[in-house]
Motif scaffolding. Sequence first.
Motif, PDB file in Angstrom:
ATOM      1  N   GLY A  68      64.287 -59.371  75.027  1.00 53.40           N
ATOM      2  CA  GLY A  68      63.847 -58.987  73.689  1.00 53.40           C
ATOM      3  C   GLY A  68      63.427 -57.527  73.603  1.00 53.40           C
ATOM      4  O   GLY A  68      63.736 -56.836  72.621  1.00 53.40           O
ATOM      5  N   LEU A  69      62.724 -57.043  74.620  1.00 52.61           N
ATOM      6  CA  LEU A  69      62.310 -55.637  74.632  1.00 52.61           C
ATOM      7  C   LEU A  69      63.509 -54.708  74.513  1.00 52.61           C
ATOM      8  O   LEU A  69      63.519 -53.765  73.713  1.00 52.61           O
ATOM      9  N   VAL A  70      64.520 -54.972  75.321  1.00 50.95           N
ATOM     10  CA  VAL A  70      65.706 -54.113  75.317  1.00 50.95           C
ATOM     11  C   VAL A  70      66.452 -54.228  73.993  1.00 50.95           C
ATOM     12  O   VAL A  70      66.821 -53.215  73.378  1.00 50.95           O
ATOM     13  N   LEU A  71      66.677 -55.452  73.524  1.00 52.83           N
ATOM     14  CA  LEU A  71      67.431 -55.648  72.292  1.00 52.83           C
ATOM     15  C   LEU A  71      66.655 -55.164  71.067  1.00 52.83           C
ATOM     16  O   LEU A  71      67.246 -54.616  70.126  1.00 52.83           O
ATOM     17  N   GLY A  72      65.331 -55.355  71.056  1.00 51.65           N
ATOM     18  CA  GLY A  72      64.519 -54.858  69.948  1.00 51.65           C
ATOM     19  C   GLY A  72      64.602 -53.355  69.837  1.00 51.65           C
ATOM     20  O   GLY A  72      64.751 -52.796  68.740  1.00 51.65           O
ATOM     21  N   SER A  73      64.533 -52.681  70.984  1.00 49.29           N
ATOM     22  CA  SER A  73      64.669 -51.228  71.003  1.00 49.29           C
ATOM     23  C   SER A  73      66.069 -50.809  70.572  1.00 49.29           C
ATOM     24  O   SER A  73      66.243 -49.882  69.770  1.00 49.29           O
ATOM     25  N   CYS A  74      67.080 -51.527  71.077  1.00 45.30           N
ATOM     26  CA  CYS A  74      68.469 -51.189  70.771  1.00 45.30           C
ATOM     27  C   CYS A  74      68.762 -51.344  69.277  1.00 45.30           C
ATOM     28  O   CYS A  74      69.351 -50.450  68.659  1.00 45.30           O
ATOM     29  N   LEU A  76      66.697 -51.341  66.693  1.00 44.98           N
ATOM     30  CA  LEU A  76      66.017 -50.348  65.860  1.00 44.98           C
ATOM     31  C   LEU A  76      66.628 -48.962  66.065  1.00 44.98           C
ATOM     32  O   LEU A  76      66.770 -48.191  65.108  1.00 44.98           O
ATOM     33  N   ALA A  77      66.997 -48.655  67.314  1.00 43.30           N
ATOM     34  CA  ALA A  77      67.624 -47.355  67.578  1.00 43.30           C
ATOM     35  C   ALA A  77      68.954 -47.227  66.840  1.00 43.30           C
ATOM     36  O   ALA A  77      69.271 -46.166  66.288  1.00 43.30           O
TER      37      ALA A  77
END
Length: 359
Positions: A68-74, A76-77
């Motif tokens: 989730g951390l990686v995908l949430g950042s991805c 939004l980016a």
Amino acid sequence: MKETLSKKETPVIIGAGIIIGVIAAALVYFGNPANMGFCIACFLRDTTGALGFHSAAAVQYIRPEIVGLVLGSCILALATKEFKPRGGSAPVSRFVIGMFVMIGCLMFLGCPFRMILRLAGGDFNAIFGLIGFIAGILAGVFFLKKGYTLKRSYKMQPVEGGIFPIVEIGILVLLIAAPAFIHFTEVDGGPGAKHAAIAISLIAGLLVGALAQRTRLCMVGGIRDVVLFGEWKLLLGFIAILVSAFIGNMILGYFNPGFAGQPIAHTDGLWNALGMALAGFGCVLLGGCPLRQLVLAGEGNTDSAITVFGLMAGAAVAHNFGLASSGEGPTANGKIAVIIGFVVLIVIATVNSVRKSEA
């Protein structure tokens, strides 16, 4: 102009910190180990074990929070057009530093994020970790002032930046499908056996990843910026996490002040401090804490992706060779590894430092 921008950013960072602290306390309520609503080092260690790279049965579980951390950042980016694939900055050095950062974290039994959550839960052993962490950051700042750099990164094709988020999606599929070759903790009381439901953990990770991407939250960066520039905004975000998680723990009855009997912790103050000193030193050399590395990897930064793989390799090495601490305390092998880690990081920092006049 800079001061005005800082004033606008600070309330957003504090607000994000409050939300993240609440999420961390809630994850414990929903099943995560005590004082471990979030721990990047521990969750990467658990995931590494689940994938079969170490055989410590008590700590094997694919943690959806990492995905989730990686995908949430991805996500939004991509939405804000901040997905910018870059890389090529000393990948081998970053991998090695990442390994030793993880070894330091597993000496302490937690990353900088968990150190804050342990303090919020009343674990006074984390005070020694915090002291060591600050000392390690100061050592890193010393080399920054000497001109330390791993040189520039370069623009890459979008497919390069997208590989790591895609890998995380694949890991999530493995968690849901649970094929026979994936290992899950069955040991009663083992940290890997304690976890919130997949959907809850994934949503929590997505939220924290998006908030961390938006605010650039980084514990190491916060302390570094205070020392170098007198800039407090990033550190205020982690103070907000500490306060909100503390309040959440008080409401939920999880606050247990003291040294002895703390969950997934040991009472050896010296090695708690040295473990986090190694982690803090390494994180400055990398340019960010483990949380920040995951967020940057989600933004397409392949240097950070390499660092995360280094962290996972460090977890495998730590558990395969008896380096990781336990509730009983640090191991002899772990102590030797931490000392070796300091030597290696000092060499890397020295070799990559140049005189300002030559930079």
